[in-house]
Design an enzyme around this catalytic site. Structure first.
Site, PDB file in Angstrom:
ATOM      1  N   GLN A   3      -2.403  -5.561   1.746  1.00  0.00           N
ATOM      2  CA  GLN A   3      -2.706  -4.638   2.652  1.00  0.00           C
ATOM      3  C   GLN A   3      -3.651  -5.475   3.851  1.00  0.00           C
ATOM      4  OE1 GLN A   3      -1.496  -1.387   3.194  1.00  0.00           O
ATOM      5  NE2 GLN A   3      -2.383  -1.754   5.243  1.00  0.00           N
TER       6      GLN A   3
ATOM      7  N   LYS B  75       1.018   4.737   0.137  1.00  0.00           N
ATOM      8  CA  LYS B  75       2.063   3.998  -0.282  1.00  0.00           C
ATOM      9  C   LYS B  75       2.500   4.337  -1.871  1.00  0.00           C
ATOM     10  CE  LYS B  75       1.773   0.564   3.280  1.00  0.00           C
ATOM     11  NZ  LYS B  75       1.249  -0.709   3.833  1.00  0.00           N
TER      12      LYS B  75
ATOM     13  N   ASP C 299       7.192  -6.447   2.119  1.00  0.00           N
ATOM     14  CA  ASP C 299       6.758  -6.118   3.292  1.00  0.00           C
ATOM     15  C   ASP C 299       7.720  -6.960   4.560  1.00  0.00           C
ATOM     16  OD1 ASP C 299       4.781  -4.054   3.983  1.00  0.00           O
ATOM     17  OD2 ASP C 299       3.121  -5.559   3.714  1.00  0.00           O
TER      18      ASP C 299
END
Ligand code: NAP
Length: 283
Positions: free
Chosen positions: A97, A53, A120
């Site tokens: 995460q 990422k 997200d």
């Protein structure tokens, strides 16, 4: 019939190039799009994902900062850090995460992220925005699947789409996005009685289960579009999807490979969401 491939790598490259261009334009206006990634603990897969990422972001001109914390970080310390990032105008996207260590409540952590920075798309406000058709952030995997469908020019209106899997991050938002495009949507899951009877009716099948060979050639209508979200390992330890690719490609009209399908698109859509967050903040 041999299905045409929907090449996720090629499409993701095109999307990253678009992101680069839009990022340059934003930078020219004095705004540096920035993503903050938080990793708690030392899960090896999470370390790889977060590294990707950061690299993807840097390559497209976005600024990505990875903050790593030990597995015994307290939940309240993590929430405080998220609140500080929420308040920081230089940060446009925040990603925690998953999975988190067991002593943390992942829902509480995600709900602490400002919906305006929820790149997200996992916040309940993002889920609510998706269901009601309001502006928000769509979860990257189903968003990437929609881009793949768009790339082959399929008109989803009135088509029957069958989604296998109903997780909050893939199956449910996927079904909502297909519904927004006027598909008739069926959601299947572990309690579905006759999966084959459902998939045989489908013009579009999205498999998001996490089990090999959930979808085999005898379950696919000739010419259907098959999107394989699954990430599994075969007997040789190689990455494979939920779909029996070799069998299904003999029947389907279009199919996504694994690897090289949905995976790279998921990564690309995080960049799109981050850039979008920065553009909205700059407006
Ligand atoms: P998940 O939370 O485990 O959900 C799996 C879903 O599959 C559940 O809804 C489950 O039903 C359903 N299911 C299980 N067995 C089934 C069966 N035999 N027939 C029909 N449905 C069945 O998984 P997820 O997070 O959605 O992820 C799904 C897969 O996609 C995994 O392989 C994951 O690694 C992969 N993935 C890939 C990407 C990517 O970028 N390529 C991104 C995210 C996820 P119940 O709800 O009834 O239990």
């Amino acid at each position: 019939m041999t299905a045409q491939l929907i090449d996720g790598n090629a499409l993701a490259r095109r999307i990253r190039a678009e992101v680069s261009g839009r990022t340059q334009a934003l930078k020219a206006r004095g705004v540096q799009p920035a993503l903050s990634i938080i990793l708690v603990g030392d899960d090896p897969a999470s370390q790889v994902y977060t590294r990707h990422k950061v690299n993807d972001s840097t390559e497209t001109g976005l600024k990505a900062t990875l903050e790593t914390y030990p597995a015994d970080l307290s939940e309240s310390a993590l929430l405080d850090r998220i609140r500080a990032l929420n308040a920081d105008p230089q940060v446009h996207g925040i990603l925690v995460q998953l999975p988190l260590p067991k002593h943390m409540d992942a829902s509480k952590v995600i709900e602490t992220i400002s919906p305006a920075k929820d790149v997200d798309g996992f916040h309940v406000a993002s889920a609510g925005a998706l269901v009601t058709g309001q502006p928000g952030f769509w979860p990257c995997t189903p968003y990437g699947c929609m881009k793949m469908l768009e790339s082959i020019g399929i008109d989803l209106r009135g088509k029957h789409a069958v989604v296998i899997g109903r997780s909050n991050i893939v199956g449910k938002p996927m079904a909502q996005l297909l519904l927004q495009k006027n598909a008739t949507v069926t959601i299947c899951h572990s309690a579905t009685r006759d999966l084959k009877a459902m998939t045989l009716q489908a013009d579009v099948v999205v498999a998001a289960v996490g089990k090999r060979n959930v979808l085999t050639a005898d379950m696919v209508k000739p010419g259907a579009v098959v999107i394989d979200v699954g990430m599994n390992r075969n007997d040789e330890g190689k990455l494979c999807g939920d779909v029996d690719f070799e069998g299904v490609r003999q029947v389907a009209g279009w199919v996504t490979p694994v690897p090289g399908g949905v995976g790279p698109m998921t990564r690309a859509m995080l960049l799109v969401n981050t850039l979008e967050a920065a553009e909205r903040a700059a407006r």
